[in-house]
Design a protein around this motif. Structure first.
Motif, PDB file in Angstrom:
ATOM      1  N   UNK A  44       0.830  -1.209   0.000  1.00  0.00           N
ATOM      2  CA  UNK A  44       0.000   0.000   0.000  1.00  0.00           C
ATOM      3  C   UNK A  44       0.866   1.262   0.000  1.00  0.00           C
ATOM      4  N   UNK A  45       1.970   1.236   0.741  1.00  0.00           N
ATOM      5  CA  UNK A  45       2.859   2.393   0.778  1.00  0.00           C
ATOM      6  C   UNK A  45       3.567   2.572  -0.556  1.00  0.00           C
ATOM      7  N   UNK A  46       4.021   1.478  -1.129  1.00  0.00           N
ATOM      8  CA  UNK A  46       4.661   1.545  -2.449  1.00  0.00           C
ATOM      9  C   UNK A  46       3.702   2.134  -3.469  1.00  0.00           C
ATOM     10  N   UNK A  47       2.456   1.684  -3.410  1.00  0.00           N
ATOM     11  CA  UNK A  47       1.433   2.192  -4.324  1.00  0.00           C
ATOM     12  C   UNK A  47       1.159   3.674  -4.111  1.00  0.00           C
ATOM     13  N   UNK A  48       1.094   4.084  -2.848  1.00  0.00           N
ATOM     14  CA  UNK A  48       0.855   5.497  -2.531  1.00  0.00           C
ATOM     15  C   UNK A  48       1.987   6.368  -3.067  1.00  0.00           C
ATOM     16  N   UNK A  49       3.231   5.937  -2.827  1.00  0.00           N
ATOM     17  CA  UNK A  49       4.379   6.713  -3.293  1.00  0.00           C
ATOM     18  C   UNK A  49       4.439   6.759  -4.817  1.00  0.00           C
ATOM     19  N   UNK A  50       4.133   5.640  -5.467  1.00  0.00           N
ATOM     20  CA  UNK A  50       4.136   5.601  -6.935  1.00  0.00           C
ATOM     21  C   UNK A  50       3.068   6.534  -7.499  1.00  0.00           C
ATOM     22  N   UNK A  51       1.896   6.533  -6.884  1.00  0.00           N
ATOM     23  CA  UNK A  51       0.801   7.393  -7.342  1.00  0.00           C
ATOM     24  C   UNK A  51       1.144   8.873  -7.121  1.00  0.00           C
ATOM     25  N   UNK A  52       1.749   9.179  -5.976  1.00  0.00           N
ATOM     26  CA  UNK A  52       2.151  10.562  -5.693  1.00  0.00           C
ATOM     27  C   UNK A  52       3.215  11.016  -6.695  1.00  0.00           C
ATOM     28  N   UNK A  53       4.140  10.132  -7.029  1.00  0.00           N
ATOM     29  CA  UNK A  53       5.183  10.442  -8.014  1.00  0.00           C
ATOM     30  C   UNK A  53       4.559  10.709  -9.381  1.00  0.00           C
ATOM     31  N   UNK A  54       3.616   9.865  -9.759  1.00  0.00           N
ATOM     32  CA  UNK A  54       2.944   9.999 -11.056  1.00  0.00           C
ATOM     33  C   UNK A  54       2.195  11.333 -11.164  1.00  0.00           C
ATOM     34  N   UNK A  55       1.638  11.796 -10.036  1.00  0.00           N
ATOM     35  CA  UNK A  55       0.889  13.055 -10.021  1.00  0.00           C
ATOM     36  C   UNK A  55       1.792  14.273  -9.832  1.00  0.00           C
ATOM     37  N   UNK A  56       3.102  14.039  -9.722  1.00  0.00           N
ATOM     38  CA  UNK A  56       4.038  15.148  -9.547  1.00  0.00           C
ATOM     39  C   UNK A  56       4.024  15.747  -8.155  1.00  0.00           C
ATOM     40  N   UNK A  57       3.651  14.956  -7.178  1.00  0.00           N
ATOM     41  CA  UNK A  57       3.512  15.431  -5.804  1.00  0.00           C
ATOM     42  C   UNK A  57       4.706  15.076  -4.922  1.00  0.00           C
ATOM     43  N   UNK A  58       5.753  14.453  -5.495  1.00  0.00           N
ATOM     44  CA  UNK A  58       6.924  14.057  -4.717  1.00  0.00           C
ATOM     45  C   UNK A  58       8.051  15.053  -4.949  1.00  0.00           C
ATOM     46  N   UNK A  59       8.638  15.518  -3.853  1.00  0.00           N
ATOM     47  CA  UNK A  59       9.769  16.437  -3.912  1.00  0.00           C
ATOM     48  C   UNK A  59      10.932  15.779  -3.182  1.00  0.00           C
ATOM     49  N   UNK A  60      12.023  15.542  -3.905  1.00  0.00           N
ATOM     50  CA  UNK A  60      13.199  14.934  -3.297  1.00  0.00           C
ATOM     51  C   UNK A  60      14.114  16.039  -2.809  1.00  0.00           C
ATOM     52  N   UNK A  61      14.284  16.136  -1.495  1.00  0.00           N
ATOM     53  CA  UNK A  61      15.160  17.157  -0.921  1.00  0.00           C
ATOM     54  C   UNK A  61      16.448  16.512  -0.401  1.00  0.00           C
TER      55      UNK A  61
END
Length: 89
Positions: A30-47
């Motif tokens: 579920x976490x992998x899926x959440x992170x993948x979906x957030x990445x796909x939507x452009x919602x992930x910021x790598x700091x």
């Protein structure tokens, strides 16, 4: 109050929804899926310029949900929030 996530990135403490240890949390499907979906939507910021150790989910009215990937451990980030509470049994 603000929380420093690494590099030059700070977020409002009131925007923080959750802080996760990347190694432990990313085991679950579920976490992998959440992170993948957030990445796909452009919602992930790598700091993180080093090995990432945690991710922080933030939400605010203007930007919605943003997931920050940080090189700072989840334990350190949690201590910085000053929300460490004693548990009495």
């Amino acid at each position: 109050m603000y929380l420093h996530l690494g590099q030059d990135t700070v977020v409002k403490l009131s925007d923080v929804v959750a802080i996760f240890d990347l190694e432990n949390a990313s085991i679950a499907k579920s976490t992998k899926g959440y992170l993948a979906q957030a990445q796909k939507k452009g919602r992930v910021v790598n700091v993180s310029t080093e090995m990432p150790k945690s991710f922080v989910v933030c939400e605010n009215k203007e930007r919605g949900i943003t997931v920050y990937i940080s090189q700072i451990s989840s334990a350190t980030l949690k201590k910085r929030t000053n929300f460490v509470k004693e548990i009495s049994i």
